[in-house]
Write a protein that holds these residues in place. Structure first.
Motif, PDB file in Angstrom:
ATOM      1  N   GLY A 111       0.885  -1.134  -0.213  1.00  0.00           N
ATOM      2  CA  GLY A 111      -0.243  -0.465   0.036  1.00  0.00           C
ATOM      3  C   GLY A 111       1.447   0.939   0.116  1.00  0.00           C
ATOM      4  N   PHE A 112       1.622   1.211   0.587  1.00  0.00           N
ATOM      5  CA  PHE A 112       2.350   2.384   0.614  1.00  0.00           C
ATOM      6  C   PHE A 112       3.549   2.742  -0.286  1.00  0.00           C
ATOM      7  N   TRP A 113       3.858   1.743  -0.559  1.00  0.00           N
ATOM      8  CA  TRP A 113       4.606   2.037  -2.067  1.00  0.00           C
ATOM      9  C   TRP A 113       3.673   2.490  -3.928  1.00  0.00           C
ATOM     10  N   LEU A 114       2.240   2.020  -3.433  1.00  0.00           N
ATOM     11  CA  LEU A 114       1.427   2.439  -4.242  1.00  0.00           C
ATOM     12  C   LEU A 114       1.198   3.709  -5.242  1.00  0.00           C
ATOM     13  N   THR A 115       1.670   3.545  -6.150  1.00  0.00           N
ATOM     14  CA  THR A 115       1.872   5.138  -7.170  1.00  0.00           C
ATOM     15  C   THR A 115       1.336   4.322  -8.797  1.00  0.00           C
ATOM     16  N   ASP A 116       1.300   5.632  -8.847  1.00  0.00           N
ATOM     17  CA  ASP A 116       0.303   6.141 -11.044  1.00  0.00           C
ATOM     18  C   ASP A 116       1.073   4.855 -11.672  1.00  0.00           C
ATOM     19  N   GLU A 117       2.282   4.700 -10.772  1.00  0.00           N
ATOM     20  CA  GLU A 117       3.691   3.870 -12.315  1.00  0.00           C
ATOM     21  C   GLU A 117       2.826   2.712 -11.886  1.00  0.00           C
ATOM     22  N   THR A 118       3.560   1.739 -10.550  1.00  0.00           N
ATOM     23  CA  THR A 118       3.609   1.146 -10.611  1.00  0.00           C
ATOM     24  C   THR A 118       1.986   0.113 -10.599  1.00  0.00           C
ATOM     25  N   PHE A 119       0.743   0.760 -10.045  1.00  0.00           N
ATOM     26  CA  PHE A 119      -1.000   0.357 -10.197  1.00  0.00           C
ATOM     27  C   PHE A 119      -0.860   0.186 -12.028  1.00  0.00           C
ATOM     28  N   VAL A 120       0.093   1.204 -12.581  1.00  0.00           N
ATOM     29  CA  VAL A 120       0.061   0.812 -14.279  1.00  0.00           C
ATOM     30  C   VAL A 120       0.206  -0.401 -14.875  1.00  0.00           C
ATOM     31  N   VAL A 121       1.414  -0.932 -14.351  1.00  0.00           N
ATOM     32  CA  VAL A 121       1.521  -2.326 -14.600  1.00  0.00           C
ATOM     33  C   VAL A 121       1.588  -3.161 -13.461  1.00  0.00           C
ATOM     34  N   VAL A 122       1.199  -3.431 -12.532  1.00  0.00           N
ATOM     35  CA  VAL A 122       0.632  -4.342 -11.788  1.00  0.00           C
ATOM     36  C   VAL A 122      -0.501  -4.475 -12.065  1.00  0.00           C
ATOM     37  N   ILE A 123      -1.626  -3.642 -12.212  1.00  0.00           N
ATOM     38  CA  ILE A 123      -3.036  -4.098 -12.594  1.00  0.00           C
ATOM     39  C   ILE A 123      -3.020  -4.657 -14.165  1.00  0.00           C
ATOM     40  N   SER A 132      -0.525 -17.953 -11.354  1.00  0.00           N
ATOM     41  CA  SER A 132       0.407 -18.083 -10.310  1.00  0.00           C
ATOM     42  C   SER A 132       0.036 -17.318  -9.448  1.00  0.00           C
ATOM     43  N   PRO A 133       0.825 -18.188  -8.145  1.00  0.00           N
ATOM     44  CA  PRO A 133       0.349 -17.464  -6.697  1.00  0.00           C
ATOM     45  C   PRO A 133       0.996 -16.471  -6.056  1.00  0.00           C
ATOM     46  N   TYR A 134       2.792 -16.252  -7.344  1.00  0.00           N
ATOM     47  CA  TYR A 134       3.307 -14.950  -6.842  1.00  0.00           C
ATOM     48  C   TYR A 134       3.636 -13.450  -7.231  1.00  0.00           C
ATOM     49  N   LYS A 135       1.822 -13.275  -8.153  1.00  0.00           N
ATOM     50  CA  LYS A 135       1.468 -12.002  -9.138  1.00  0.00           C
ATOM     51  C   LYS A 135       2.630 -10.486  -7.626  1.00  0.00           C
ATOM     52  N   HIS A 136       2.232 -10.938  -6.352  1.00  0.00           N
ATOM     53  CA  HIS A 136       2.694  -9.869  -5.462  1.00  0.00           C
ATOM     54  C   HIS A 136       3.777  -9.735  -5.627  1.00  0.00           C
ATOM     55  N   TYR A 137       5.067 -10.730  -5.824  1.00  0.00           N
ATOM     56  CA  TYR A 137       6.202  -9.981  -6.119  1.00  0.00           C
ATOM     57  C   TYR A 137       6.457  -9.744  -7.602  1.00  0.00           C
ATOM     58  N   TYR A 138       5.831  -9.947  -8.411  1.00  0.00           N
ATOM     59  CA  TYR A 138       4.998  -8.523 -10.206  1.00  0.00           C
ATOM     60  C   TYR A 138       5.308  -7.140  -9.123  1.00  0.00           C
ATOM     61  N   TYR A 139       4.357  -7.302  -8.163  1.00  0.00           N
ATOM     62  CA  TYR A 139       3.801  -5.711  -7.807  1.00  0.00           C
ATOM     63  C   TYR A 139       5.132  -5.470  -6.826  1.00  0.00           C
ATOM     64  N   LEU A 140       5.948  -6.040  -5.621  1.00  0.00           N
ATOM     65  CA  LEU A 140       6.480  -6.040  -5.397  1.00  0.00           C
ATOM     66  C   LEU A 140       8.339  -5.388  -5.949  1.00  0.00           C
ATOM     67  N   GLY A 141       8.153  -6.327  -7.174  1.00  0.00           N
ATOM     68  CA  GLY A 141       9.567  -5.952  -8.018  1.00  0.00           C
ATOM     69  C   GLY A 141       9.372  -5.114  -8.833  1.00  0.00           C
ATOM     70  N   SER A 142       8.582  -4.396  -8.688  1.00  0.00           N
ATOM     71  CA  SER A 142       7.926  -2.308  -9.543  1.00  0.00           C
ATOM     72  C   SER A 142       8.223  -1.707  -8.727  1.00  0.00           C
ATOM     73  N   ALA A 143       7.572  -1.747  -7.389  1.00  0.00           N
ATOM     74  CA  ALA A 143       7.185  -0.893  -6.492  1.00  0.00           C
ATOM     75  C   ALA A 143       8.925  -0.535  -5.707  1.00  0.00           C
ATOM     76  N   LEU A 144       9.932  -2.092  -5.376  1.00  0.00           N
ATOM     77  CA  LEU A 144      10.933  -1.992  -5.369  1.00  0.00           C
ATOM     78  C   LEU A 144      11.940  -0.968  -5.749  1.00  0.00           C
ATOM     79  N   LEU A 145      11.951  -1.600  -7.786  1.00  0.00           N
ATOM     80  CA  LEU A 145      12.565  -0.142  -7.988  1.00  0.00           C
ATOM     81  C   LEU A 145      11.904   0.741  -8.589  1.00  0.00           C
ATOM     82  N   MET A 146      11.127   1.440  -8.554  1.00  0.00           N
ATOM     83  CA  MET A 146       9.920   2.984  -8.657  1.00  0.00           C
ATOM     84  C   MET A 146      11.009   3.871  -7.224  1.00  0.00           C
ATOM     85  N   TYR A 147      10.763   2.934  -5.925  1.00  0.00           N
ATOM     86  CA  TYR A 147      10.927   3.323  -4.757  1.00  0.00           C
ATOM     87  C   TYR A 147      12.683   3.503  -5.048  1.00  0.00           C
TER      88      TYR A 147
END
Lengths: 249, 113
Positions: A111-123, A132-147
Motif C-alpha cells: 500500500g505504501f509503495w502504490l503509485t500511478d506507475e506501479t498501479f498501471v504496471v501491476v494491474i 500464478s500464486p506469486y503475482k504480489h512478487y511482481y508488484y514488489l519488484g515494480s515497487a522496489l525499483l520505483m522506490y
C-alpha cells in the motif's frame, strides 16, 4: 511474456522490475527536479529527502515543494497532498480484490509503495488469467525499483539544487508534464472521461489565481463532477443511448 | 514552518489514501457510485496539473503562441501518446521537442535581431 507467464517468485519479481523500466526512466528527471526545486524553495535537504522516503508521491511532493516556495502554511500543503493523492483510493480499491488474501505484513508495504506507475504496471499483471500464486512478487519488484530510483534521483536533485543555481531553467520539470500526458491519453476511452479531462483542465486554467493551489482541488472536483454528469446524462443534442451502444469498437 | 510536521502530515494523509482501502475493500462494499466517481479522479487530477503547465508558461498569463515552447512540446507529446500509446516514446519526443523548439526559437531570434 505471452504464453509462458513467470511462475517463480524470482521470475515474477524480475518481470515486475522489467515492466516498470519505461516508467522509471520517466521518473528520473522528475525526481531530480523535485530534489532541486525543494531545496531551492527553502526546504532543508533532510526534509526533502524525508518527503521522498516517507511520503513517496511524486506529483504531490512536487506541488508541495512549489507551495513551500510561495510560503503556504503546512496545513494547506497537507490538505493539497490529500486531494492530489485521492486518486490512490481508486487504485487501492481496484487492486483490493486481487490482494485480499495477502497478510498485513504484505499489504502495508505494498500500500505504501502504490503509485500511478506501479498501479498501471501491476494491474495488467493481475488481469492476466494465469493462476500464478506469486503475482504480489511482481508488484514488489515494480515497487522496489520505483522506490529505489525515486530516492536516488531525489538525492541527486537535492545535491544539485544546493550547487547549481536555478536548476529549473533546463526544463527538466517538464518531464513530469509529458509523463502525465502519456498517462492521461490512454485513460480517455469514453465521453465521460473526456469530459472530466477537459473540464478539469479548463477549470484549472480559470482557477489558477486562487491562493495556495486551491485551484487544483476545485478543478479536480469539477472534473470528477463533469465525468459523473456526462455519465448520467447524455450530452446535449445527443440521442440518449442505452449503455451497451456506447461501447463502440 | 515545522518541516517535521509537514513531512509527517503529508506521509500520513498519503498512506491513508493508499493502504486502508486496499486492506478493507475485499471485506466491505462501497456503493457503485463511489467507484464510478473515483474512476474520474486520476484523469481529472492529472489534467488539472498538466493544462496550466502548458498554457501558463510563467504561471500567470496565458500564452497561445509558438513562443510557448511548453505548449508546442505538450502538443507533440499529446500526438505521440495518442498515435502510439507508448509512454517512453511520449516522454522522449516531448522533451526533445521542448529543447529542439526552444533552440530553434533562440536561433531564429538571434538571426533576426
Amino acid at each position: 511474456m505471452t504464453g509462458s507467464a513467470p511462475a517463480t517468485r524470482r521470475a515474477e519479481l524480475l518481470a515486475g522490475m522489467k515492466a516498470t523500466i519505461p516508467l522509471v526512466i520517466g521518473a528520473i528527471p522528475f525526481g531530480m527536479i523535485f530534489g532541486a526545486v525543494a531545496v531551492t524553495n527553502g526546504l532543508s535537504p533532510a526534509a526533502a529527502a524525508g518527503m521522498s522516503a516517507f511520503v513517496y508521491a511524486g506529483s504531490a511532493q512536487f506541488i508541495a515543494a512549489n507551495l513551500v516556495g510561495t510560503g503556504a502554511p503546512a496545513a494547506i500543503i497537507i490538505l493539497t497532498t490529500l486531494v492530489v493523492n485521492m486518486r490512490h483510493i481508486l487504485y487501492a480499491a481496484t487492486l483490493a480484490p486481487h490482494v485480499k488474501r495477502l497478510p498485513q505484513r504484505w499489504l502495508a508495504p505494498l500500500g505504501f509503495w502504490l503509485t500511478d506507475e506501479t498501479f498501471v504496471v501491476v494491474i495488467q499483471r493481475y488481469e492476466q488469467q494465469d493462476a500464478s500464486p506469486y503475482k504480489h512478487y511482481y508488484y514488489l519488484g515494480s515497487a522496489l525499483l520505483m522506490y529505489a530510483n525515486w530516492q536516488l534521483c531525489s538525492w541527486i536533485g537535492i545535491i544539485a539544487g544546493q550547487t547549481i543555481p536555478d536548476p529549473t531553467r533546463w526544463g527538466l520539470d517538464f518531464a513530469m508534464v509529458v509523463t502525465f500526458i502519456g498517462m492521461i491519453v490512454p485513460m480517455v476511452r469514453n465521453r465521460p472521461t473526456l469530459a472530466a479531462v477537459l473540464v478539469a483542465g479548463a477549470v484549472a486554467l480559470l482557477a489558477h489565481g486562487l491562493p495556495n493551489q486551491l485551484g487544483l482541488m476545485v478543478a479536480a472536483l469539477a472534473g470528477v463532477g463533469a465525468g459523473m454528469l456526462a455519465q448520467i446524462f447524455p450530452g446535449a443534442g445527443e440521442t440518449p443511448q442505452p449503455a451497451k451502444a456506447e461501447r463502440a469498437p | 514552518m515545522n518541516e517535521f510536521m509537514l513531512v509527517l502530515g503529508m506521509a500520513v494523509v498519503t498512506f491513508a489514501m493508499r493502504y486502508p482501502v486496499m486492506a478493507l475493500v475485499g471485506r466491505i462494499n462501497l456503493p457503485d457510485r463511489v467507484f464510478q466517481a473515483l474512476r474520474y479522479v486520476p484523469p481529472a487530477v492529472l489534467s488539472a496539473i498538466v493544462v496550466p503547465e502548458l498554457l501558463l508558461p510563467d504561471g500567470e498569463r496565458m500564452l497561445l503562441a509558438p513562443e510557448n515552447t511548453r505548449l508546442v512540446a505538450g502538443l507533440v507529446a499529446l500526438l505521440v501518446a495518442w498515435k502510439t500509446k507508448n509512454l517512453l516514446l511520449t516522454i522522449v519526443l516531448g522533451m526533445l521537442s521542448l529543447w529542439g523548439w526552444s533552440w530553434l526559437l533562440s536561433a531564429l531570434t538571434t538571426a533576426g535581431g
